[in-house]
Each structure stands twice: as structure tokens, then as C-alpha cells.
Design an enzyme around this catalytic site. Structure first.
Site, mmCIF file in Angstrom:
data_model
loop_
_atom_site.group_PDB
_atom_site.id
_atom_site.type_symbol
_atom_site.label_atom_id
_atom_site.label_comp_id
_atom_site.label_asym_id
_atom_site.label_seq_id
_atom_site.Cartn_x
_atom_site.Cartn_y
_atom_site.Cartn_z
ATOM 1 N N ILE A 12 0.830 -1.215 0.000
ATOM 2 C CA ILE A 12 0.000 0.000 0.000
ATOM 3 C C ILE A 12 0.860 1.258 0.000
ATOM 4 O O ILE A 12 0.479 2.276 -0.587
ATOM 5 C CB ILE A 12 -1.020 0.002 1.177
ATOM 6 C CG1 ILE A 12 -2.133 0.986 0.888
ATOM 7 C CG2 ILE A 12 -0.365 0.302 2.512
ATOM 8 C CD1 ILE A 12 -2.952 0.693 -0.345
ATOM 9 N N SER A 34 12.030 1.084 6.758
ATOM 10 C CA SER A 34 11.647 -0.232 6.263
ATOM 11 C C SER A 34 12.831 -1.165 6.393
ATOM 12 O O SER A 34 13.972 -0.754 6.170
ATOM 13 C CB SER A 34 11.229 -0.122 4.790
ATOM 14 O OG SER A 34 10.966 -1.397 4.276
ATOM 15 N N ARG A 35 12.538 -2.419 6.720
ATOM 16 C CA ARG A 35 13.634 -3.387 6.825
ATOM 17 C C ARG A 35 14.116 -3.805 5.444
ATOM 18 O O ARG A 35 15.271 -4.152 5.259
ATOM 19 C CB ARG A 35 13.173 -4.619 7.610
ATOM 20 C CG ARG A 35 12.811 -4.298 9.047
ATOM 21 C CD ARG A 35 12.002 -5.409 9.660
ATOM 22 N NE ARG A 35 10.846 -5.756 8.841
ATOM 23 C CZ ARG A 35 9.989 -6.736 9.124
ATOM 24 N NH1 ARG A 35 10.151 -7.446 10.198
ATOM 25 N NH2 ARG A 35 8.968 -6.983 8.326
ATOM 26 N N LYS A 88 -5.413 1.867 7.871
ATOM 27 C CA LYS A 88 -6.475 1.097 8.506
ATOM 28 C C LYS A 88 -6.028 -0.356 8.624
ATOM 29 O O LYS A 88 -5.206 -0.786 7.822
ATOM 30 C CB LYS A 88 -7.791 1.206 7.746
ATOM 31 C CG LYS A 88 -7.727 0.964 6.244
ATOM 32 C CD LYS A 88 -7.330 -0.323 5.643
ATOM 33 C CE LYS A 88 -7.953 -1.619 6.023
ATOM 34 N NZ LYS A 88 -7.589 -2.723 5.074
ATOM 35 N N ASP A 166 -9.825 -7.685 6.909
ATOM 36 C CA ASP A 166 -8.885 -6.659 6.433
ATOM 37 C C ASP A 166 -9.519 -5.847 5.291
ATOM 38 O O ASP A 166 -9.580 -4.618 5.372
ATOM 39 C CB ASP A 166 -7.545 -7.280 6.026
ATOM 40 C CG ASP A 166 -6.580 -6.225 5.520
ATOM 41 O OD1 ASP A 166 -6.071 -5.447 6.348
ATOM 42 O OD2 ASP A 166 -6.381 -6.123 4.297
HETATM 43 P P1 NAP Z 1 2.486 -5.492 3.052
HETATM 44 O O1 NAP Z 1 2.592 -5.388 1.573
HETATM 45 O O2 NAP Z 1 2.663 -6.816 3.688
HETATM 46 O O3 NAP Z 1 3.496 -4.444 3.635
HETATM 47 C C1 NAP Z 1 3.626 -4.174 4.994
HETATM 48 C C2 NAP Z 1 5.027 -3.652 5.270
HETATM 49 O O4 NAP Z 1 5.142 -3.464 6.671
HETATM 50 C C3 NAP Z 1 6.065 -4.644 4.845
HETATM 51 O O5 NAP Z 1 6.593 -4.291 3.593
HETATM 52 C C4 NAP Z 1 7.102 -4.557 5.925
HETATM 53 O O6 NAP Z 1 8.138 -3.764 5.422
HETATM 54 C C5 NAP Z 1 6.492 -3.792 7.074
HETATM 55 N N1 NAP Z 1 6.506 -4.579 8.319
HETATM 56 C C6 NAP Z 1 7.089 -4.225 9.472
HETATM 57 N N2 NAP Z 1 6.899 -5.135 10.420
HETATM 58 C C7 NAP Z 1 6.192 -6.121 9.861
HETATM 59 C C8 NAP Z 1 5.694 -7.341 10.342
HETATM 60 N N3 NAP Z 1 5.877 -7.727 11.609
HETATM 61 N N4 NAP Z 1 5.011 -8.140 9.481
HETATM 62 C C9 NAP Z 1 4.830 -7.776 8.201
HETATM 63 N N5 NAP Z 1 5.264 -6.576 7.702
HETATM 64 C C10 NAP Z 1 5.950 -5.770 8.526
HETATM 65 O O7 NAP Z 1 1.066 -4.958 3.551
HETATM 66 P P2 NAP Z 1 0.129 -3.851 2.868
HETATM 67 O O8 NAP Z 1 -0.823 -4.488 1.934
HETATM 68 O O9 NAP Z 1 0.945 -2.716 2.390
HETATM 69 O O10 NAP Z 1 -0.754 -3.448 4.135
HETATM 70 C C11 NAP Z 1 -0.235 -2.649 5.188
HETATM 71 C C12 NAP Z 1 -1.420 -1.967 5.874
HETATM 72 O O11 NAP Z 1 -2.112 -1.195 4.887
HETATM 73 C C13 NAP Z 1 -2.452 -2.959 6.444
HETATM 74 O O12 NAP Z 1 -2.955 -2.479 7.648
HETATM 75 C C14 NAP Z 1 -3.542 -2.992 5.379
HETATM 76 O O13 NAP Z 1 -4.806 -3.267 5.925
HETATM 77 C C15 NAP Z 1 -3.476 -1.573 4.848
HETATM 78 N N6 NAP Z 1 -3.987 -1.449 3.474
HETATM 79 C C16 NAP Z 1 -3.615 -2.307 2.488
HETATM 80 C C17 NAP Z 1 -4.173 -2.196 1.213
HETATM 81 C C18 NAP Z 1 -3.791 -3.094 0.072
HETATM 82 O O14 NAP Z 1 -4.431 -3.018 -0.989
HETATM 83 N N7 NAP Z 1 -2.771 -3.929 0.178
HETATM 84 C C19 NAP Z 1 -5.100 -1.204 0.956
HETATM 85 C C20 NAP Z 1 -5.417 -0.301 1.961
HETATM 86 C C21 NAP Z 1 -4.857 -0.449 3.205
HETATM 87 P P3 NAP Z 1 9.657 -4.085 5.805
HETATM 88 O O15 NAP Z 1 9.767 -5.586 5.958
HETATM 89 O O16 NAP Z 1 10.440 -3.578 4.674
HETATM 90 O O17 NAP Z 1 9.902 -3.368 7.081
#
Ligand code: NAP
Length: 311
Positions: A12, A34-35, A88, A166
Site C-alpha cells: 500500500i 523499512s527493513r 487502517k 482486512d
Molecule cells: P504489506 O505489503 O505486507 O506491507 C507491509 C510492510 O510493513 C512490509 O513491507 C514490511 O516492510 C512492514 N513490516 C514491518 N513489520 C512487519 C511485520 N511484523 N510483518 C509484516 N510486515 C511488517 O502490507 P500492505 O498491503 O501494504 O498493508 C499494510 C497496511 O495497509 C495494512 O494495515 C492494510 O490493511 C493496509 N492497506 C492495504 C491495502 C492493500 O491493498 N494492500 C489497501 C489499503 C490499506 P519491511 O519488511 O520492509 O519493514
């Protein structure tokens, strides 16, 4: 221009936050935390304490981490006197959301718990249309393919990851925004894969103070057509919000859509504009009603064990 840092450079952050900040008249992306991820042109830090120690000038952090690790990051930022914007859902539990609010009040910083789906193009128009109607029923249908939208995201299946809630909480953020009355959950059925901790499907029913039938189905096993739709029947016609709030019809007549190629493109620019206004006036914007419904569903829900989910 206000310097802002983004933490959690995942899907996101890259899909929506980076372009929204780049186009924002209010913010400049001054750093990332970010890691593994990075954004060209923005200095990268691998942990939040290094960023907070290095950059006193970055007054705002936007946190795009999953809900479980997000509380610790938000608390550190607030204790360091920084304003915080949360993706969110605003937390993994309600108690930690309340704790963040108290912390932000004590440190006199702004806290914005964002609900991006509320910024979808037609949500405000739907709210206005419904305001003087008597609701008879409201049905949410949120059916998508988890393999398509959440590839490799193990955290959504872990405790606190919320599973199908989610995306489902996005629908609930719209429902709580457009309805004139508060509703509360009366029953839920949750389909939980044998090998996972969180639901892959859910059926919810709600109490409405005027007796309207309010229900929702959230489904993550939907292949083919994807559906993000809310249908409200009233004493003066039927309103349908589709494509996650980007399109609106009343009795079948469509309101003009802004941008047909990418009808959800306004959501994140509007969130950052809202954050800029919050910073100008100060305070906290944290509506926990969508989160209450999810917590209630996880508390009241009847669990059905279903086939294991293998990605
Ligand atoms: P994602 O692709 O899995 O990315 C989350 C990032 O958070 C990872 O790249 C990771 O970056 C970091 N992180 C740090 N600690 C973590 C842990 N313990 N476990 C996993 N990741 C960790 O997730 P996302 O889809 O972007 O979603 C993140 C948030 O945005 C959620 O709350 C989701 O509900 C919300 N969201 C997502 C979307 C969508 O379409 N995907 C839409 C709207 C809102 P590093 O490893 O580089 O630190």
C-alpha cells in the site's frame, strides 16, 4: 511543504502513499523506515528510533505497517513528539487504539486513523442521499480473491491480521459513514481455514434502531468477478454503491464517475489533504466504529472450520 516519513514500505505504501505524497501540495517525502523496502530519492532507515534520532525536522510519520507491529511504532513516534497517520485498521485491538489516543492527547500531537474507503468518490453523495430517507435494508457484499490481492502476506492469517476483515473493515468504514444511525452487531458466522488463525469468509447481521435489516457478507474465495458493493433499500428508492464506493446508482440511474480508468484514485490524495487540515487545526481524528464491529464479530462469531488455505 511539510516533511513526512513513511514507515512500512510494502504494497500500500508503494501503490498509494508514495504517489499521493508526490502529488501532494502539502507534503514532501523526507525519509522511509523499512527493513527491506525503499523509495528512490528518500533517505532510508531500517528502524524507527534511528529516524527519530536523526531527523528532528520530520514532524509527521505515516505508518503503513500491518496492524500488529504498528502500535509500537506509533507509540514511539508520538512519545518523540511527532504527528502520526495510521493506515487502517487503526490497531490490532481496540484497547491499543484507545492507548494511542491518550498518548497523542498527552503529547499534544495530531493522530489520524485513516479510512481510505470513506474517501472513495461516491461515499459523500451516498451519505447525503440517505440522510432524509427511511432505511428498510442494507446489504454489503464484499467478495474478492485473496490470492490476487494479498499474495505472500502471511500477517493477514496470523492473530491480529483480521483475515477477510482486512478488506471487510473498508466496507464497514463506509457503512458507518453513510448511515444516519449507529448499528451494532447481533450475530456472525466466521469461516476459518483449518490451517489458519483468521477468517476467510464471514456473514454478519446488525441491529438497526429503526428495524432495518442490515447484513454483510465478506468472502475471500471469490474467483472471477470481484464485488465490493453496498445496496440500501429505502422508502424512496434503492441506492447502490459499487466498486468500493467509486460508483453510485439510485434506482438504476448512475451518477457520473470522475475517472473511469482508475475510479479509486482520489482516496489517498484526499487522506493526505485531510491530514494537512488536521495538522493546521490540531487534534485527533480517530473513529473506531468500523473496528468495534470487527472486534464484536470476532467476539460473537460462530466459527466454522473450513478447508485449509494454501496460497
Ligand atoms: P504489506 O505489503 O505486507 O506491507 C507491509 C510492510 O510493513 C512490509 O513491507 C514490511 O516492510 C512492514 N513490516 C514491518 N513489520 C512487519 C511485520 N511484523 N510483518 C509484516 N510486515 C511488517 O502490507 P500492505 O498491503 O501494504 O498493508 C499494510 C497496511 O495497509 C495494512 O494495515 C492494510 O490493511 C493496509 N492497506 C492495504 C491495502 C492493500 O491493498 N494492500 C489497501 C489499503 C490499506 P519491511 O519488511 O520492509 O519493514
Amino acid at each position: 511543504m511539510i516533511d513526512i516519513a513513511l514507515m512500512g514500505i510494502g504494497k500500500i505504501a508503494l501503490d498509494q502513499h508514495v504517489p499521493a505524497i508526490a502529488a501532494s501540495p502539502d507534503f514532501t517525502l523526507a525519509a522511509t523506515v523499512s527493513r527491506h523496502g525503499s523509495v528512490p530519492g528518500a533517505p532510508g532507515f531500517t528502524d524507527i528510533d534511528s529516524l527519530l534520532a536523526a531527523h528532528d525536522g520530520i514532524r509527521v510519520l505515516s505508518l503503513c505497517l500491518p496492524p500488529v507491529p504498528r502500535f509500537d511504532a506509533a507509540a514511539r513516534a508520538i512519545r518523540a513528539g511527532r504527528h502520526v497517520m495510521l493506515e487502517k485498521p487503526p490497531g490490532a485491538t481496540l484497547a491499543e487504539c484507545h492507548a494511542l489516543r491518550r498518548l497523542a492527547e498527552a503529547h499534544r500531537v495530531c493522530l489520524f486513523a485513516t479510512w481510505h474507503s470513506r474517501e472513495a468518490d461516491k461515499v459523500a453523495a451516498a451519505k447525503t442521499w440517505l440522510a432524509d430517507k427511511r432505511l428498510r435494508s442494507l446489504r454489503v457484499t464484499w467478495k474478492e480473491d485473496v490470492r490476487r490481492w494479498h499474495p505472500g502476506q502471511d500477517w493477514i492469517w496470523e492473530p491480529g491480521g483480521m483475515g477477510v476483515f482486512d478488506p471487510g473493515i473498508n466496507a464497514l468504514s463506509i457503512v458507518t459513514e453513510i448511515l444516519a444511525h449507529d448499528i451494532h452487531l447481533t450475530s456472525a458466522t466466521l469461516d476459518v481455514p483449518e490451517n489458519r488463525q483468521t477468517p476467510i469468509g464471514a456473514e454478519l447481521a446488525f441491529y438497526h434502531p429503526e428495524g432495518a435489516e442490515v447484513s454483510a457478507v465478506f468472502e475471500w474465495r471469490q474467483e472471477g468477478d470481484q464485488t465490493w458493493e453496498i445496496v440500501a433499500e429505502t422508502d424512496a428508492g434503492t441506492l447502490k454503491l459499487s466498486d468500493g464506493g467509486a460508483r453510485l446508482t439510485v434506482d438504476g440511474a448512475a451518477a457520473p464517475a470522475l475517472d473511469d480508468d482508475n475510479p479509486l484514485s482520489g482516496e489517498y490524495p484526499r487522506l493526505y489533504a485531510k491530514m494537512a487540515r488536521l495538522l493546521a487545526r490540531g487534534g485527533i481524528d480517530m473513529d473506531l466504529r468500523p473496528m468495534v464491529h470487527v472486534s464484536d464479530a470476532l467476539a460473537l462469531g460462530h466459527r466454522r472450520r473450513v478447508a485449509p488455505f494454501v496460497e
